[in-house]
Design a protein around this motif. Structure first.
Motif, PDB file in Angstrom:
ATOM      1  N   ALA A  67       0.732  -1.310   0.011  1.00 55.02           N
ATOM      2  CA  ALA A  67       0.065  -0.014   0.090  1.00 55.02           C
ATOM      3  C   ALA A  67       0.954   1.202   0.079  1.00 55.02           C
ATOM      4  O   ALA A  67       0.470   2.411  -0.466  1.00 55.02           O
ATOM      5  CB  ALA A  67      -0.795   0.099   1.255  1.00 55.02           C
ATOM      6  N   GLY A  68       1.971   1.377   0.665  1.00 53.57           N
ATOM      7  CA  GLY A  68       2.817   2.389   0.684  1.00 53.57           C
ATOM      8  C   GLY A  68       3.762   2.680  -0.510  1.00 53.57           C
ATOM      9  O   GLY A  68       4.229   3.846  -0.619  1.00 53.57           O
ATOM     10  N   LEU A  69       3.728   1.736  -1.556  1.00 53.22           N
ATOM     11  CA  LEU A  69       4.730   2.080  -2.566  1.00 53.22           C
ATOM     12  C   LEU A  69       4.010   3.105  -3.680  1.00 53.22           C
ATOM     13  O   LEU A  69       2.784   2.840  -3.875  1.00 53.22           O
ATOM     14  CB  LEU A  69       5.101   0.744  -3.247  1.00 53.22           C
ATOM     15  CG  LEU A  69       6.107   0.022  -2.980  1.00 53.22           C
ATOM     16  CD1 LEU A  69       6.303  -1.335  -3.714  1.00 53.22           C
ATOM     17  CD2 LEU A  69       7.488   0.774  -3.248  1.00 53.22           C
ATOM     18  N   GLY A  70       4.619   4.224  -4.034  1.00 50.35           N
ATOM     19  CA  GLY A  70       4.278   5.209  -4.773  1.00 50.35           C
ATOM     20  C   GLY A  70       4.190   4.968  -6.080  1.00 50.35           C
ATOM     21  O   GLY A  70       4.429   4.016  -6.706  1.00 50.35           O
ATOM     22  N   GLY A  71       3.376   5.862  -6.815  1.00 52.28           N
ATOM     23  CA  GLY A  71       3.585   5.567  -8.340  1.00 52.28           C
ATOM     24  C   GLY A  71       5.199   5.524  -8.817  1.00 52.28           C
ATOM     25  O   GLY A  71       5.919   6.284  -8.133  1.00 52.28           O
ATOM     26  N   GLY A  72       5.490   5.104 -10.059  1.00 51.92           N
ATOM     27  CA  GLY A  72       6.674   4.840 -10.433  1.00 51.92           C
ATOM     28  C   GLY A  72       7.524   3.605 -10.220  1.00 51.92           C
ATOM     29  O   GLY A  72       8.396   3.519 -10.645  1.00 51.92           O
ATOM     30  N   TYR A  73       7.090   2.931  -9.043  1.00 57.83           N
ATOM     31  CA  TYR A  73       7.925   1.615  -8.714  1.00 57.83           C
ATOM     32  C   TYR A  73       6.949   0.591  -9.129  1.00 57.83           C
ATOM     33  O   TYR A  73       6.551  -0.376  -8.370  1.00 57.83           O
ATOM     34  CB  TYR A  73       7.950   1.932  -7.289  1.00 57.83           C
ATOM     35  CG  TYR A  73       8.909   2.902  -6.666  1.00 57.83           C
ATOM     36  CD1 TYR A  73      10.307   2.436  -6.729  1.00 57.83           C
ATOM     37  CD2 TYR A  73       8.440   4.093  -6.430  1.00 57.83           C
ATOM     38  CE1 TYR A  73      11.338   3.516  -6.237  1.00 57.83           C
ATOM     39  CE2 TYR A  73       9.407   5.220  -5.952  1.00 57.83           C
ATOM     40  CZ  TYR A  73      10.627   4.748  -5.781  1.00 57.83           C
ATOM     41  OH  TYR A  73      11.715   5.693  -5.523  1.00 57.83           O
ATOM     42  N   THR A  74       6.553   0.577 -10.348  1.00 53.35           N
ATOM     43  CA  THR A  74       6.046  -0.744 -11.022  1.00 53.35           C
ATOM     44  C   THR A  74       6.658  -2.071 -10.563  1.00 53.35           C
ATOM     45  O   THR A  74       5.949  -3.145 -10.215  1.00 53.35           O
ATOM     46  CB  THR A  74       5.716  -0.372 -12.552  1.00 53.35           C
ATOM     47  OG1 THR A  74       5.257   0.707 -12.626  1.00 53.35           O
ATOM     48  CG2 THR A  74       4.646  -1.567 -13.183  1.00 53.35           C
ATOM     49  N   ARG A  75       7.657  -2.142 -10.778  1.00 49.02           N
ATOM     50  CA  ARG A  75       8.651  -3.338 -10.719  1.00 49.02           C
ATOM     51  C   ARG A  75       8.590  -3.607  -9.300  1.00 49.02           C
ATOM     52  O   ARG A  75       8.404  -4.979  -8.825  1.00 49.02           O
ATOM     53  CB  ARG A  75       9.987  -3.348 -11.323  1.00 49.02           C
ATOM     54  CG  ARG A  75      10.873  -4.571 -11.215  1.00 49.02           C
ATOM     55  CD  ARG A  75      11.717  -4.951  -9.946  1.00 49.02           C
ATOM     56  NE  ARG A  75      12.414  -3.974  -9.474  1.00 49.02           N
ATOM     57  CZ  ARG A  75      13.579  -3.266  -9.817  1.00 49.02           C
ATOM     58  NH1 ARG A  75      14.028  -3.710 -10.931  1.00 49.02           N
ATOM     59  NH2 ARG A  75      13.803  -2.197  -9.461  1.00 49.02           N
ATOM     60  N   ASN A  76       8.795  -2.739  -8.334  1.00 47.09           N
ATOM     61  CA  ASN A  76       8.898  -3.110  -6.902  1.00 47.09           C
ATOM     62  C   ASN A  76       7.454  -3.529  -6.350  1.00 47.09           C
ATOM     63  O   ASN A  76       7.338  -4.239  -5.523  1.00 47.09           O
ATOM     64  CB  ASN A  76       9.501  -2.114  -6.025  1.00 47.09           C
ATOM     65  CG  ASN A  76      11.224  -1.993  -6.216  1.00 47.09           C
ATOM     66  OD1 ASN A  76      11.765  -2.624  -6.860  1.00 47.09           O
ATOM     67  ND2 ASN A  76      11.420  -1.375  -5.306  1.00 47.09           N
ATOM     68  N   THR A  77       6.315  -2.784  -6.888  1.00 42.68           N
ATOM     69  CA  THR A  77       4.978  -3.112  -6.567  1.00 42.68           C
ATOM     70  C   THR A  77       4.810  -4.560  -6.856  1.00 42.68           C
ATOM     71  O   THR A  77       4.274  -5.279  -6.293  1.00 42.68           O
ATOM     72  CB  THR A  77       4.042  -2.170  -7.257  1.00 42.68           C
ATOM     73  OG1 THR A  77       4.391  -0.893  -6.673  1.00 42.68           O
ATOM     74  CG2 THR A  77       2.647  -2.420  -6.919  1.00 42.68           C
ATOM     75  N   ALA A  78       5.333  -5.054  -8.222  1.00 43.47           N
ATOM     76  CA  ALA A  78       4.993  -6.629  -8.450  1.00 43.47           C
ATOM     77  C   ALA A  78       5.760  -7.484  -7.691  1.00 43.47           C
ATOM     78  O   ALA A  78       5.164  -8.440  -7.236  1.00 43.47           O
ATOM     79  CB  ALA A  78       5.139  -6.643 -10.139  1.00 43.47           C
ATOM     80  N   TRP A  79       6.942  -7.149  -7.455  1.00 36.45           N
ATOM     81  CA  TRP A  79       7.821  -7.861  -6.442  1.00 36.45           C
ATOM     82  C   TRP A  79       7.133  -8.227  -4.763  1.00 36.45           C
ATOM     83  O   TRP A  79       6.821  -9.377  -4.724  1.00 36.45           O
ATOM     84  CB  TRP A  79       9.130  -7.200  -5.833  1.00 36.45           C
ATOM     85  CG  TRP A  79      10.051  -7.542  -7.041  1.00 36.45           C
ATOM     86  CD1 TRP A  79      10.339  -8.143  -8.224  1.00 36.45           C
ATOM     87  CD2 TRP A  79      11.459  -6.986  -6.861  1.00 36.45           C
ATOM     88  NE1 TRP A  79      11.659  -8.237  -8.685  1.00 36.45           N
ATOM     89  CE2 TRP A  79      12.325  -7.548  -7.894  1.00 36.45           C
ATOM     90  CE3 TRP A  79      12.241  -6.142  -5.738  1.00 36.45           C
ATOM     91  CZ2 TRP A  79      13.658  -7.184  -8.077  1.00 36.45           C
ATOM     92  CZ3 TRP A  79      13.599  -5.948  -6.044  1.00 36.45           C
ATOM     93  CH2 TRP A  79      14.284  -6.498  -7.152  1.00 36.45           C
ATOM     94  N   TYR A  80       6.697  -6.805  -4.413  1.00 36.41           N
ATOM     95  CA  TYR A  80       6.127  -7.014  -3.221  1.00 36.41           C
ATOM     96  C   TYR A  80       4.910  -7.760  -3.127  1.00 36.41           C
ATOM     97  O   TYR A  80       4.469  -8.500  -2.199  1.00 36.41           O
ATOM     98  CB  TYR A  80       5.962  -5.599  -2.562  1.00 36.41           C
ATOM     99  CG  TYR A  80       7.186  -4.874  -2.160  1.00 36.41           C
ATOM    100  CD1 TYR A  80       8.577  -5.445  -2.569  1.00 36.41           C
ATOM    101  CD2 TYR A  80       7.523  -3.928  -1.390  1.00 36.41           C
ATOM    102  CE1 TYR A  80       9.869  -4.968  -2.213  1.00 36.41           C
ATOM    103  CE2 TYR A  80       8.464  -3.088  -1.428  1.00 36.41           C
ATOM    104  CZ  TYR A  80       9.699  -3.558  -1.764  1.00 36.41           C
ATOM    105  OH  TYR A  80      10.706  -2.963  -1.155  1.00 36.41           O
ATOM    106  N   ARG A  81       4.013  -7.433  -4.207  1.00 34.35           N
ATOM    107  CA  ARG A  81       2.679  -8.024  -4.375  1.00 34.35           C
ATOM    108  C   ARG A  81       2.779  -9.480  -4.488  1.00 34.35           C
ATOM    109  O   ARG A  81       1.831 -10.413  -3.947  1.00 34.35           O
ATOM    110  CB  ARG A  81       1.924  -7.392  -5.319  1.00 34.35           C
ATOM    111  CG  ARG A  81       0.430  -7.666  -5.003  1.00 34.35           C
ATOM    112  CD  ARG A  81      -0.439  -6.764  -5.810  1.00 34.35           C
ATOM    113  NE  ARG A  81      -1.885  -6.906  -5.699  1.00 34.35           N
ATOM    114  CZ  ARG A  81      -2.993  -6.308  -6.376  1.00 34.35           C
ATOM    115  NH1 ARG A  81      -2.556  -5.510  -7.474  1.00 34.35           N
ATOM    116  NH2 ARG A  81      -4.084  -6.726  -6.051  1.00 34.35           N
ATOM    117  N   ALA A  82       3.873 -10.210  -4.990  1.00 34.85           N
ATOM    118  CA  ALA A  82       3.902 -11.383  -5.262  1.00 34.85           C
ATOM    119  C   ALA A  82       4.322 -11.971  -4.167  1.00 34.85           C
ATOM    120  O   ALA A  82       3.836 -13.175  -3.837  1.00 34.85           O
ATOM    121  CB  ALA A  82       5.167 -11.673  -6.523  1.00 34.85           C
TER     122      ALA A  82
END
Length: 417
Positions: A338-353
């Protein structure tokens, strides 16, 4: 006679008198030199005959901006201002001082053996830096694989410029620093996308380059990546050693809380993967302390700006998972996602996985499939080998669950190969 040389150089570089004054101020700040120039003073330099001689600190900035010695800018420069040994290598060699006494042109060309190549100044350095900054955006949005090609092109161009152009020692240091930062980039891209051998080679190149330019902060950056690579390779002792050296260098450089936060996160990761859970708790406690005081940082390196509460939550989740309590990890992973802001698409995918994997481990099959579906919906433009491995790990764990949602997700994962 007016100083037409300086005016011509300024116009060729694309500056008006006002924009040159601003560019001069930016370059002085970057160099850490207490120097400034006003539009009125610039007009005097360009219009009076003879033009007033810039004072030494102004000379240092002008020579970096234009990539030329002051004597080639239309000024009558005394001999003692043309023979400063520090501006071609800082080696204090008395014999070299005797060699370069005299022409400022010789001093400029002494940086490289080829004195007939193109002149490189601050504008070219700024263009290289802009391309280096673009690599951050590519990596964050699309992953390390698509970032590799532009990084390799930039490295080839920088290497060519360093070997075939003429520039002052100040400009040369800037170019070497960019090349070092680029090696740090390539090491990180390799961590994300492999192969690990190439990533390790780039990491060691970055460490060597950082030592040569005496940049402890870039050594810290390279050591942080080395610790991650060492963990993956099962070299736990090396990861711990990299962390300790990073702390030492950060103290030497007077680094702020955010840089120390990054190191503490690497320390927590190394301890967690070594099953040193008490050490991991101490590192996480340090990280929480650094986060609470990071607002006081006045300057944060670009490579460390990602670090904050999100990464502490993620590291805490890894600790609880390793401890055997994945249910405790879930809330921290939710907070991180929830805390990852826009622009971190790769990290969002990492963390959500990782959240999907953890939910699956707690028996929350449907919710795990929901999170993984979100990853698959969003990661079409992401090329990351680490993300692919997480998708495969989820698939391997999910095949044991007999549910329709699992079959659908597994089918989609297999389509991504």
């Amino acid at each position: 006679m007016a100083n037409r040389t300086l005016a011509s150089l300024r116009r060729k570089a694309g500056y008006t008198q006002a924009s040159f004054v601003a560019a001069f101020a930016r370059e002085a700040a970057r160099l850490g030199i207490d120097a400034s120039v006003s539009v009125r003073q610039l007009r005097r330099w360009e219009s009076e005959s003879p033009p007033p001689l810039p004072h030494p600190s102004q000379q240092a900035v002008l020579e970096v901006v234009f990539g030329l010695p002051l004597a080639e800018m239309g000024f009558d420069v005394p001999a003692h201002r043309c023979s400063d040994v520090e501006w071609i290598g800082h080696d204090g060699d008395v014999k070299r001082r005797a060699f370069v006494t005299g022409s400022g042109a010789i001093a400029a060309a002494a940086v490289l053996p080829n004195q007939h190549g193109p002149r490189i100044g601050a504008s070219e350095v700024a263009a290289f830096r802009a391309r280096l900054a673009d690599l951050y955006a590519v990596d964050h949005q699309s992953g390390g694989i698509p970032a590799k090609a532009p990084a390799e092109r930039l490295e080839r161009e920088l290497t060519h410029v360093l070997s075939s152009s003429v520039y002052t020692s100040g400009v040369g240091r800037e170019l070497h620093t960019i090349l070092c930062e680029l090696a740090c980039h390539r090491a990180w891209f390799g961590y994300d996308s492999g192969p690990p051998e190439a990533a390790r080679t780039a990491c060691l190149e970055a460490m060597t380059a950082a030592q040569l330019i005496d940049s402890p902060l870039l050594q810290v950056r390279a050591l942080n990546t080395l610790s991650l690579l060492s963990i993956d390779a099962g070299r736990r002792w090396e990861a711990a050693s990299a962390v300790e050296n990073a702390y030492s260098l950060a103290r030497r450089a007077g680094a702020g809380r955010t840089v120390h936060l990054v190191i503490s996160l690497r320390e927590a990761s190394a301890a967690t993967h070594s099953d040193d859970l008490s050490g991991a708790r101490r590192a996480l406690s340090r990280a929480v302390s650094y986060v609470g005081r990071a607002d006081a940082d006045t300057e944060v390196p670009r490579w460390a700006r990602f670090a904050g509460p999100v990464e502490v939550d993620y590291a805490t989740a890894a600790y609880y998972t390793r401890e055997g309590h994945p249910e405790r990890a879930v809330s921290f992973l939710r907070s991180a996602v929830a805390g990852l802001g826009g622009g971190y698409t790769r990290n969002t995918a990492w963390y959500r996985a990782r959240l999907a994997q953890t939910l699956l481990a707690t028996g929350e099959v449907e919710e795990a499939c929901h999170e993984m579906t979100g990853v698959l919906d969003a990661c079409g433009g992401v090329s990351s080998d680490r993300l692919r491995r997480r998708l495969r790990a989820f698939e391997k764990a999910a095949v044991r669950a007999d549910a329709r949602c699992v079959r659908d997700v597994i089918e989609r994962i297999r389509e991504t190969r």
